[in-house]
Design a protein around this motif. Structure first.
Motif, PDB file in Angstrom:
ATOM      1  N   LYS A 106       0.828  -1.201   0.000  1.00 17.60           N
ATOM      2  CA  LYS A 106       0.000   0.000   0.000  1.00 17.60           C
ATOM      3  C   LYS A 106       0.864   1.253   0.000  1.00 17.60           C
ATOM      4  N   LYS A 107       1.898   1.266   0.853  1.00 18.06           N
ATOM      5  CA  LYS A 107       2.792   2.421   0.910  1.00 18.06           C
ATOM      6  C   LYS A 107       3.550   2.597  -0.397  1.00 18.06           C
ATOM      7  N   GLU A 110       1.228   4.138  -2.866  1.00 22.51           N
ATOM      8  CA  GLU A 110       1.038   5.563  -2.603  1.00 22.51           C
ATOM      9  C   GLU A 110       2.253   6.374  -3.032  1.00 22.51           C
ATOM     10  N   ALA A 111       3.457   5.830  -2.713  1.00 21.43           N
ATOM     11  CA  ALA A 111       4.681   6.529  -3.112  1.00 21.43           C
ATOM     12  C   ALA A 111       4.788   6.613  -4.632  1.00 21.43           C
ATOM     13  N   LYS A 113       2.292   6.612  -6.736  1.00 22.91           N
ATOM     14  CA  LYS A 113       1.288   7.566  -7.210  1.00 22.91           C
ATOM     15  C   LYS A 113       1.782   8.998  -7.049  1.00 22.91           C
ATOM     16  N   LYS A 114       2.383   9.291  -5.865  1.00 30.88           N
ATOM     17  CA  LYS A 114       2.905  10.632  -5.624  1.00 30.88           C
ATOM     18  C   LYS A 114       4.028  10.967  -6.599  1.00 30.88           C
TER      19      LYS A 114
END
Length: 277
Positions: A106-107, A110-111, A113-114
């Motif tokens: 998940k992290k 997210e990373a 995506k950012k």
């Protein structure tokens, strides 16, 4: 003939020696048999005593076997309990590892995506800057600028005072080279030209375009005055600046291909403006 001749004698007949011997043997055999039987009986009679004496030994052996069996059973139970605890610990560790893996994924997502959003934003800004430079270059090549050779300009300004001094200075730099990081007098970059212009009237501006875009009071593009600082990009994150000289024109150090030029606002409207004077 005697009258007793035919009368049998009442005396027992004399037994022969063989008969006596045979009977004696029989009697002896009987006695021997009785003796054996007696001995056997005696032996059988004594057997319970022998068994009674051996019972404690048999009982002790049985107790030892029972104790050994209990130890084995206890060890097996302890082994099963230990294995169950190990299995439970392994299951708990596997569950935790699965949760950690899901959290890490998940992290990572997210990373990623950012990073993709940052890359898209940077690419958009880069494309915008490239388009701006291409536009400025095309405008210069087609003669859209009203500047003439020798650092003079044909546009006129109604500026007075300090604003007139700023306008006069930047128009005098038209035709000079663009060099990244240069602040004059023979070459400039965009923010170097603006800083040098306001230095002529005693105003110290920040060196870079991002800071210059917030150095004064924000003004609307429909309310510009000569000497206002124009910027492209966001306030505080501008990537290009110039000086409005009046009559719908501005002067700026555009790029290495065009150098310092004077251009119309209608060709490429700026994002905003600040007023320092």
């Amino acid at each position: 003939m005697s009258h007793t001749a035919h009368i049998r004698s009442h005396r027992k007949p004399r037994r022969s020696a063989s008969t006596i011997a045979m009977r004696t043997g029989v009697a002896g055999g009987v006695l021997s048999t009785l003796a054996v039987a007696g001995a056997s009986g005696a032996a059988h009679a004594a057997e319970p005593v022998t068994q009674t004496l051996e019972l404690p030994t048999l009982t002790a052996d049985l107790a030892a076997q029972v104790a050994q069996s209990a130890d084995v059973t206890q060890q097996a139970a302890a082994s099963y309990q230990l294995q169950a605890e190990r299995d439970a610990a392994a299951a708990k560790a596997a569950k935790q590892a699965k949760a950690d893996l899901a959290d890490a994924k998940k992290k990572a997502a997210e990373a990623k995506k950012k990073a993709e959003e940052a890359a898209r934003k940077e690419a958009a800004e880069r494309a915008s800057r490239t388009a701006e430079r291409t536009t400025l270059s095309a405008s210069a090549d087609t003669g859209s600028s009203t500047a003439t050779g020798g650092g003079t300009s044909t546009s006129t300004s109604t500026a007075t005072g300090s604003a007139a001094a700023v306008v006069s200075f930047v128009q005098a730099q038209v035709g000079k080279a663009y060099v990244s990081g240069a602040t004059g007098p023979s070459a400039y970059d965009c923010s170097g030209l603006v800083q040098a212009a306001f230095k002529q009237v005693g105003i110290s501006l920040p060196r870079v375009s991002q800071a210059q875009s917030t150095a004064g009071t924000q003004v609307g593009l429909d309310n510009l005055q000569p000497g206002d600082i124009l910027y492209w990009g966001g306030a505080g994150s501008a990537y290009h600046v110039g000086v409005y000289v009046g009559g719908g024109m501005f002067v700026g150090a555009q790029n290495s291909s065009t150098g310092v030029v004077e251009k119309p606002l209608s060709y490429d409207p700026p994002s905003g403006a600040v007023r320092v004077l």
